[in-house]
Design a protein around this motif. Structure first.
Motif, PDB file in Angstrom:
ATOM      1  N   GLN A  87       0.844  -1.189   0.000  1.00 47.45           N
ATOM      2  CA  GLN A  87       0.000   0.000   0.000  1.00 47.45           C
ATOM      3  C   GLN A  87       0.884   1.245   0.000  1.00 47.45           C
ATOM      4  O   GLN A  87       1.853   1.318   0.756  1.00 47.45           O
ATOM      5  CB  GLN A  87      -0.901   0.011   1.233  1.00 47.45           C
ATOM      6  CG  GLN A  87      -1.888  -1.162   1.303  1.00 47.45           C
ATOM      7  CD  GLN A  87      -2.862  -1.156   0.147  1.00 47.45           C
ATOM      8  OE1 GLN A  87      -2.833  -2.032  -0.713  1.00 47.45           O
ATOM      9  NE2 GLN A  87      -3.746  -0.160   0.116  1.00 47.45           N
ATOM     10  N   ALA A 134      -8.779   3.354 -11.851  1.00 52.86           N
ATOM     11  CA  ALA A 134      -8.864   3.385 -10.384  1.00 52.86           C
ATOM     12  C   ALA A 134     -10.075   4.171  -9.909  1.00 52.86           C
ATOM     13  O   ALA A 134     -10.535   4.019  -8.773  1.00 52.86           O
ATOM     14  CB  ALA A 134      -7.597   3.987  -9.792  1.00 52.86           C
ATOM     15  N   VAL A 176     -13.121   7.122  -4.543  1.00 58.38           N
ATOM     16  CA  VAL A 176     -11.894   7.694  -5.093  1.00 58.38           C
ATOM     17  C   VAL A 176     -12.136   9.099  -5.647  1.00 58.38           C
ATOM     18  O   VAL A 176     -11.361  10.026  -5.402  1.00 58.38           O
ATOM     19  CB  VAL A 176     -11.294   6.790  -6.190  1.00 58.38           C
ATOM     20  CG1 VAL A 176     -10.236   7.539  -7.006  1.00 58.38           C
ATOM     21  CG2 VAL A 176     -10.679   5.551  -5.569  1.00 58.38           C
ATOM     22  N   ASP A 203      -4.282   5.361   1.677  1.00 62.42           N
ATOM     23  CA  ASP A 203      -3.359   4.643   0.804  1.00 62.42           C
ATOM     24  C   ASP A 203      -4.065   4.047  -0.402  1.00 62.42           C
ATOM     25  O   ASP A 203      -5.297   3.995  -0.472  1.00 62.42           O
ATOM     26  CB  ASP A 203      -2.613   3.550   1.581  1.00 62.42           C
ATOM     27  CG  ASP A 203      -3.569   2.598   2.301  1.00 62.42           C
ATOM     28  OD1 ASP A 203      -4.632   2.257   1.740  1.00 62.42           O
ATOM     29  OD2 ASP A 203      -3.248   2.186   3.434  1.00 62.42           O
ATOM     30  N   ILE A 204      -3.256   3.628  -1.351  1.00 58.74           N
ATOM     31  CA  ILE A 204      -3.733   2.971  -2.565  1.00 58.74           C
ATOM     32  C   ILE A 204      -2.784   1.823  -2.852  1.00 58.74           C
ATOM     33  O   ILE A 204      -1.574   1.918  -2.592  1.00 58.74           O
ATOM     34  CB  ILE A 204      -3.782   3.958  -3.754  1.00 58.74           C
ATOM     35  CG1 ILE A 204      -4.335   3.256  -5.004  1.00 58.74           C
ATOM     36  CG2 ILE A 204      -2.403   4.551  -4.047  1.00 58.74           C
ATOM     37  CD1 ILE A 204      -4.560   4.205  -6.175  1.00 58.74           C
ATOM     38  N   LYS A 233      -2.526  -1.189  -8.184  1.00 61.79           N
ATOM     39  CA  LYS A 233      -3.515  -0.341  -8.866  1.00 61.79           C
ATOM     40  C   LYS A 233      -2.865   0.928  -9.406  1.00 61.79           C
ATOM     41  O   LYS A 233      -3.223   1.419 -10.484  1.00 61.79           O
ATOM     42  CB  LYS A 233      -4.665   0.003  -7.915  1.00 61.79           C
ATOM     43  CG  LYS A 233      -5.551  -1.190  -7.562  1.00 61.79           C
ATOM     44  CD  LYS A 233      -6.738  -0.753  -6.732  1.00 61.79           C
ATOM     45  CE  LYS A 233      -7.619  -1.959  -6.380  1.00 61.79           C
ATOM     46  NZ  LYS A 233      -8.214  -2.565  -7.582  1.00 61.79           N
TER      47      LYS A 233
END
Length: 198
Positions: free
Chosen positions: A26, A56, A62, A94-95, A99
């Motif tokens: 992440q 995404a 998002v 976080d992402i 992705k």
């Protein structure tokens, strides 16, 4: 409101790709900010608006989150801050690196194509007081981005318009900033048409 000298749109993607690396982990907003530079308002706005434009954006929340990030940054640009700041609850979000890499890959070709056509021109629009007009327009769009989650693709379209503004600002291309202003002015018409046409 400065950005790194020699920055390009593809360069921003390179930085994001390097950050995501090859590991499945992440990545926090704070890491993205540190990677792009805490003086890089335009690069950061460009990066986050691209995240919301990429696949995404299909992740619930998002679009609203990116709208919040951009809103914080634009307000600071309006008030002339030299170093960007975001509250802790945003910095800790976080992402998945996977992705992020997928989004960068998806964006690589169109961004590389656009990069070739941007160059310094009509730069008076990028200075005060003229810069306030596009900044206020971007701010207005971000306020409504959380509500765009209910209108299919509208959030991605709004994010793309903000990305166009950031690209123009980053590359010192005032004509591209003007284009973004025209597109943003048409956004309410499109949303209204969507609801009236249902």
């Amino acid at each position: 409101m400065s950005d790194k000298d020699g920055s390009t749109l593809s360069g921003v993607l390179d930085q994001m790709e390097h950050l995501s690396g090859g590991a499945d982990r992440q990545i926090t907003v704070e890491e993205i900010i540190d990677c792009l530079g805490k003086h890089s308002f335009a690069s950061t706005i460009f990066a986050f608006s691209l995240i919301s434009t990429s696949p995404a954006s299909g992740i619930p929340g998002v679009t609203a989150f990116v709208g919040l990030v951009v809103m914080f940054l634009v307000v600071q640009m309006i008030f002339g801050r030299k170093k960007l700041w975001l509250p802790g609850f945003i910095m800790r979000r976080d992402i998945a690196a996977k992705k992020l890499r997928a989004g960068v890959k998806w964006l690589r070709r169109p961004v590389s194509f656009v990069d070739r056509f941007l160059h310094e021109r009509t730069t008076f629009l990028l200075h005060r007081p003229w810069i306030y007009l596009p900044l206020i327009m971007v701010l207005s769009v971000t306020i409504f981005m959380p509500f765009m989650e209910i209108v299919p693709t509208s959030g991605s379209i709004a994010s793309a318009m903000i990305a166009i503004f950031a690209a123009g600002y980053l590359m010192r291309d005032g004509r591209v900033v003007i284009l973004s202003m025209i597109l943003m002015s048409l956004l309410p018409v499109g949303v209204t048409w969507f609801f009236l046409g249902r």
